[in-house]
Design a protein around this motif. Structure first.
Motif, mmCIF file in Angstrom:
data_model
loop_
_atom_site.group_PDB
_atom_site.id
_atom_site.type_symbol
_atom_site.label_atom_id
_atom_site.label_comp_id
_atom_site.label_asym_id
_atom_site.label_seq_id
_atom_site.Cartn_x
_atom_site.Cartn_y
_atom_site.Cartn_z
ATOM 1 N N UNK A 184 0.842 -1.205 0.000
ATOM 2 C CA UNK A 184 0.000 0.000 0.000
ATOM 3 C C UNK A 184 0.873 1.250 0.000
ATOM 4 N N UNK A 185 1.955 1.227 0.764
ATOM 5 C CA UNK A 185 2.842 2.393 0.813
ATOM 6 C C UNK A 185 3.505 2.659 -0.532
ATOM 7 N N UNK A 186 3.929 1.596 -1.213
ATOM 8 C CA UNK A 186 4.654 1.755 -2.477
ATOM 9 C C UNK A 186 3.728 2.027 -3.660
ATOM 10 N N UNK A 187 2.620 1.291 -3.751
ATOM 11 C CA UNK A 187 1.762 1.373 -4.936
ATOM 12 C C UNK A 187 0.416 2.037 -4.680
ATOM 13 N N UNK A 188 0.118 2.314 -3.412
ATOM 14 C CA UNK A 188 -1.164 2.936 -3.086
ATOM 15 C C UNK A 188 -1.013 4.403 -2.774
ATOM 16 N N UNK A 189 -1.735 4.843 -1.758
ATOM 17 C CA UNK A 189 -1.750 6.261 -1.407
ATOM 18 C C UNK A 189 -0.866 6.547 -0.195
ATOM 19 N N UNK A 190 -0.003 5.588 0.176
ATOM 20 C CA UNK A 190 0.891 5.786 1.308
ATOM 21 C C UNK A 190 0.260 5.368 2.621
ATOM 22 N N UNK A 191 1.035 5.472 3.703
ATOM 23 C CA UNK A 191 0.556 5.133 5.049
ATOM 24 C C UNK A 191 0.001 3.717 5.116
ATOM 25 N N UNK A 192 0.742 2.749 4.560
ATOM 26 C CA UNK A 192 0.226 1.395 4.440
ATOM 27 C C UNK A 192 -0.155 0.773 5.763
ATOM 28 N N UNK A 193 0.762 0.773 6.729
ATOM 29 C CA UNK A 193 0.476 0.159 8.022
ATOM 30 C C UNK A 193 -0.658 0.881 8.748
#
Length: 437
Positions: A184-193
């Protein structure tokens, strides 16, 4: 707001990112519902129902909150994101006390990559320890207190093979969750965790809110919703509040070019520590309470004292200890994450100064003074918000999944604000209006 959502999905790049995040969330929630091998699913469901109808708050309510209810259901994602959170906190503390880690932090991206790698290794180690403890409690029947383990055994078998398979499965589930968060952090909108934590907290929110209506009626349900809305508004106000210390940079000549002469500010948030002190305090109270669960057959005076004062979350001693620990850890965490001496030295190095304050030691003393004063309302705010579910438990006899708990509100509001700001920044880069007008 609706126009902003439409604009977000009209942009191909942003639309792909949002759909990718939704896909990861679906996978994540699916894994939180799949039982681990060797778990007696029907007995677990019966025991959870018995516990929810009981009057005692769960000892594992915080860990269960971060797992979206998956912990007590003993699913493959039972540990949730908690091992990663704990590992991240430990690494942040070790950076301050271990010179090697502090040097890595100052190396930039390469050093941060190394620290992230250490965090992953520590996460797996903590996952093994937590999984071992949880499975051991499930075998003895102490995981779901109030349920007869002899009548409803949580595991099909108590042999060593089943024990090891469960520990390996839960540890692997934690590793998969780390990977999903990084995607999510790399390919999404960030703030994966943070988004995964938000997902787990929100997943249990509707059922917990409806449980209040079923057990207490419409009147109490309406009062809880009204109080919840007031709390959300208060959390948004405090989370956005900050003290801006003005900084002026003097003009300086480098070669043939003139640099400096600009004005900026140092933003000191009222809640500088975030949710970390709440996790620290909960974990510290959780450890002795968990330890005594393994020795309930022959309790000594210490075990009886812990059961009476610390395990019972509605006891005034537990509330007072929880509140004081949050205040202590707020000051402690702020002191190790914000270094006034380092900030003052950097300002002096680049020709910056606070108007009316001399550079160097006076600037350091001024920053320390402001930081100590602004941390007090932030610490009191965290302590009071965190006591809301405990007070509600006493006043309206709500179960351990009281929806507007302090931790859940802090997570939902904080992550929602950060995610909206991330999407808004990408919208504004494409000349669209953002969410916050």
């Amino acid at each position: 707001m609706l126009t902003a959502f439409v604009n977000a999905f009209r942009t191909p790049d942003l639309r792909r990112k949002l759909l990718f995040v939704l896909l990861i969330i679906v996978i994540f929630r699916a894994g939180s519902q799949i039982p681990a091998p060797g778990v007696h699913v029907s007995n677990v469901e019966k025991c959870i129902k018995v516990v929810e109808e009981g009057s005692n708050a769960s000892l594992y309510s915080l860990v269960n909150l971060f797992s979206g209810g998956a912990l007590l259901q003993l699913t493959i994602f039972a540990l949730g994101i908690m091992p990663y959170i704990t590992a991240s906190i430990i690494l942040q503390l070790l950076v301050v006390v271990i010179p090697r880690l502090e040097a890595l932090k100052k190396e930039g991206q390469a050093g941060q990559t190394k620290i992230t790698q250490y965090t992953r290794y520590l996460t797996l180690g903590l996952a093994v320890l937590q999984a071992t403890g949880i499975v051991a409690l499930a075998r003895t029947g102490n995981l779901l207190q109030g349920c007869d383990s002899t009548q409803y055994p949580l595991l099909h078998s108590n042999n060593t093979e089943t024990f090891l398979v469960l520990v390996v499965t839960m540890t692997a589930g934690t590793a998969v969750i780390m990977w999903l968060g990084e995607l999510i952090t790399e390919r999404g909108v960030g703030n994966g965790m943070s988004i995964l934590i938000f997902t787990q907290v929100v997943a249990t929110f509707p059922a917990s809110l409806w449980q209040v209506k079923i057990s207490q009626g419409w009147w109490t349900f309406g009062v809880v919703v009204a109080i919840g809305l007031v709390l959300v508004a208060a959390v948004i106000f405090i989370e956005q509040a900050q003290r801006r210390i003005p900084v002026q940079y003097a003009r300086r000549m480098v070669g043939r070019k003139m640099f400096g002469g600009s004005s900026t500010y140092i933003p000191l948030k009222v809640n500088q520590a975030g949710i970390i002190p709440v996790i620290f305090a909960s974990s510290l109270l959780y450890l002795p309470a968990m330890a005594v669960q393994f020795n309930q057959e022959n309790p000594n005076q210490f075990i009886r004292w812990v059961n009476e004062y610390l395990v019972d979350q509605g006891h005034p001693v537990h509330m007072a200890a929880y509140f004081l620990l949050i205040i202590f850890f707020t000051y402690f965490y702020v002191s190790i994450t914000f270094n006034p001496q380092e900030v003052a030295d950097n300002m002096k190095k680049y020709g910056g100064f606070i108007p009316g304050i001399r550079a160097g030691k006076p600037t350091q003393d001024y920053l320390s003074y402001v930081l100590s004063r602004i941390t007090l309302p932030g610490a009191l705010y965290l302590g009071l918000i965190s006591l809301v579910p405990l007070i509600a438990f006493v006043l309206i006899n709500a179960n351990q999944n009281f929806p507007f708990g302090g931790t859940s509100i802090l997570i939902m509001v904080g992550v929602a604000l950060d995610t909206v700001k991330q999407i808004e920044s990408q919208l504004q880069q494409r000349n669209y209006e953002g969410f916050l007008r």
